[in-house]
Enzyme design. Structure first.
Site, PDB file in Angstrom:
ATOM      1  N   ARG A   1      -7.267 -36.124   8.462  1.00 31.88           N
ATOM      2  CA  ARG A   1      -7.153 -36.195   6.955  1.00 31.88           C
ATOM      3  C   ARG A   1      -8.624 -36.047   6.246  1.00 31.88           C
ATOM      4  O   ARG A   1      -8.547 -35.612   5.223  1.00 31.88           O
ATOM      5  CB  ARG A   1      -6.171 -37.652   6.673  1.00 31.88           C
ATOM      6  CG  ARG A   1      -6.566 -38.011   5.016  1.00 31.88           C
ATOM      7  CD  ARG A   1      -5.704 -39.279   4.771  1.00 31.88           C
ATOM      8  NE  ARG A   1      -5.719 -40.271   5.449  1.00 31.88           N
ATOM      9  CZ  ARG A   1      -6.843 -41.000   5.385  1.00 31.88           C
ATOM     10  NH1 ARG A   1      -7.702 -41.177   4.673  1.00 31.88           N
ATOM     11  NH2 ARG A   1      -6.722 -42.332   6.564  1.00 31.88           N
TER      12      ARG A   1
ATOM     13  N   TYR B   1       0.295 -22.048 -17.118  1.00 30.94           N
ATOM     14  CA  TYR B   1       1.383 -21.858 -16.056  1.00 30.94           C
ATOM     15  C   TYR B   1       2.174 -23.114 -16.430  1.00 30.94           C
ATOM     16  O   TYR B   1       1.801 -24.276 -16.618  1.00 30.94           O
ATOM     17  CB  TYR B   1       0.485 -21.872 -14.877  1.00 30.94           C
ATOM     18  CG  TYR B   1       1.524 -22.391 -13.575  1.00 30.94           C
ATOM     19  CD1 TYR B   1       2.910 -21.860 -13.297  1.00 30.94           C
ATOM     20  CD2 TYR B   1       1.180 -23.291 -12.817  1.00 30.94           C
ATOM     21  CE1 TYR B   1       3.604 -22.070 -12.371  1.00 30.94           C
ATOM     22  CE2 TYR B   1       1.941 -23.727 -11.541  1.00 30.94           C
ATOM     23  CZ  TYR B   1       3.155 -22.732 -11.410  1.00 30.94           C
ATOM     24  OH  TYR B   1       3.951 -23.268 -10.437  1.00 30.94           O
TER      25      TYR B   1
ATOM     26  N   ASP C   1      -8.668 -21.617 -13.716  1.00 31.49           N
ATOM     27  CA  ASP C   1      -7.599 -21.383 -12.778  1.00 31.49           C
ATOM     28  C   ASP C   1      -7.639 -19.890 -12.373  1.00 31.49           C
ATOM     29  O   ASP C   1      -7.188 -19.067 -13.364  1.00 31.49           O
ATOM     30  CB  ASP C   1      -6.222 -21.811 -13.211  1.00 31.49           C
ATOM     31  CG  ASP C   1      -5.095 -21.342 -12.328  1.00 31.49           C
ATOM     32  OD1 ASP C   1      -5.390 -20.697 -11.397  1.00 31.49           O
ATOM     33  OD2 ASP C   1      -4.037 -22.196 -12.305  1.00 31.49           O
TER      34      ASP C   1
ATOM     35  N   LYS D   1      -0.886 -17.943  -3.060  1.00 34.59           N
ATOM     36  CA  LYS D   1      -0.714 -16.554  -3.946  1.00 34.59           C
ATOM     37  C   LYS D   1      -1.674 -15.492  -3.329  1.00 34.59           C
ATOM     38  O   LYS D   1      -1.731 -15.176  -1.934  1.00 34.59           O
ATOM     39  CB  LYS D   1      -1.130 -16.477  -5.487  1.00 34.59           C
ATOM     40  CG  LYS D   1      -0.376 -17.969  -6.055  1.00 34.59           C
ATOM     41  CD  LYS D   1       1.052 -18.011  -5.812  1.00 34.59           C
ATOM     42  CE  LYS D   1       1.763 -19.029  -6.611  1.00 34.59           C
ATOM     43  NZ  LYS D   1       1.470 -20.295  -6.527  1.00 34.59           N
TER      44      LYS D   1
END
Length: 382
Positions: A48, A101, A173, A198
């Site tokens: 983690r 978005y 972004d 993406k």
């Protein structure tokens, strides 16, 4: 500095010192043996907190964006949420794009607002409107360029001048552009965010996100909060994303080639009211996009004559373009934002047109993609 593809293939990815493996191994382990209490090997104790496969991905993505620090996350929204926890406190204000978005809007409007965060949607191509929206409590401006799904363009350097003067952090972004086409840190942004699901991953087989910055204080807080909340990708996800990044440059060239052909074909079709693609000279952001982007990318949106019913018929009639959410993969996708990716903004100031179709143009043969869209438009509107 070495070229983009050289960095994509080699940064953080030296051959394994034990076996000589050329490709970074998948370190599928939750914990790491220590040489005595606190005697960590290479700084690893628990996956983690850090994992060697994730480290390789982070070093690579930092190099591609020209930043000193990168943190990989389990999703783009996980990256966004963690970053906003770093930048904002209850009572703070932020500016978001007026066509942001839908997932970003949902996070800000439905989650952060409950914790006392206020926001103002602004057309970030209008610098005067941005200045007018800033308040003493404004701590962050969240910018998308190109925007999702209207392909709006903001001048990153001009926005950065405003935010720097106001003492406000600028987040960009960069998902639609990818690090290959645009580097916001070099234009004055403080932080860059990607959904690596993406274009960076590029094969529609992994979900992830990343935050990149050269600000040491932001980076340290990101590291702490990411570890505290556990918003991390597994080693296999990190490995898949790293594999995708190696071919980002060649894929983005093909995506851009195909999108240019598709946009021109759509602009010439009588059933199309308007094409939204910054590569077209008539696009209002064309000059700015040409200044700050290497090319114009693989995303194309368009408005269909006949309204929402006609648009839905087009989405149902394509054969190569798959009706699906997401974007940036090798395959071409078609979607209806008003009821799919941007359903969360319905009824808000960010509501998208109900005749809008968004395309993620893949790397298939361009003539096949054009023929598919033409037959779908003809069948749906003829």
């Amino acid at each position: 500095m070495r070229g983009f593809s050289t960095r994509a293939i080699h940064t953080g990815q030296d051959p394994d010192p034990t076996t000589g493996a050329v490709i970074v191994p998948i370190h599928a382990t939750s914990t790491f043996a220590q040489d005595g209490v606190g005697g960590m090997r290479g700084g690893y104790e628990y996956s983690r907190s850090a994992n060697p496969t994730r480290t390789a991905l982070q070093e690579c993505l930092a190099a591609l964006e020209g930043g000193r620090h990168a943190y990989a996350f389990g999703s783009g929204m996980g990256a966004s949420d963690t970053l906003l926890r770093v930048l904002l406190r209850p009572g703070d204000h932020m500016v978001i794009p007026h066509d942001a978005y839908g997932g970003t809007f949902r996070l800000v409007d439905k989650v952060l607002a409950l914790w006392g965060i206020e926001y103002t949607p602004v057309d970030l191509s209008d610098i005067d409107a941005l200045r007018a929206a800033l308040r003493p409590a404004t701590k962050a401006v969240w910018c998308e360029t190109p925007t999702n799904p209207l392909l709006g363009i903001a001048d990153i350097a001009a926005v950065a001048d405003v935010t720097r003067s106001a003492g406000v952090r600028l987040v960009v972004d960069n998902t639609f552009a990818s690090p290959y086409l645009q580097n916001p840190l070099a234009l004055g942004a403080d932080v860059v965010v990607h959904s690596t699901t993406k274009y960076v991953g590029g094969h529609s087989d992994v979900v992830g996100g990343v935050v990149v910055t050269s600000d040491d204080a932001i980076a340290e807080q990101l590291r702490f909060i990411q570890n505290a909340v556990g918003s991390v990708p597994g080693p296999f996800d990190a490995w898949l994303t790293l594999r995708g990044a190696k071919t980002l440059a060649v894929r983005m060239e093909r995506h851009s080639d195909n999108a240019e052909v598709v946009a021109e074909a759509l602009a010439a079709h009588p059933a199309v009211e308007r094409v939204l693609y910054p590569g077209l000279p008539e696009h209002p952001g064309h000059v700015v996009a040409a200044k700050q982007m290497r090319r114009f990318g693989g995303m194309v949106s368009f408005l269909v004559a006949g309204g929402s019913e006609a648009a839905l018929r087009v989405c149902a009639a394509t054969e190569i373009f798959t009706l699906a959410e997401s974007l940036g993969g090798i395959e071409s996708l078609i979607e209806f934002p008003a009821q799919m990716t941007h359903a969360s903004v319905a009824g808000s100031a960010l509501e998208v047109p109900d005749s809008l179709i968004r395309l993620s143009v893949g790397i298939e043969d361009a003539e096949d993609l054009v023929a598919d869209l033409r037959q779908a438009l003809d069948a749906a509107t003829g």
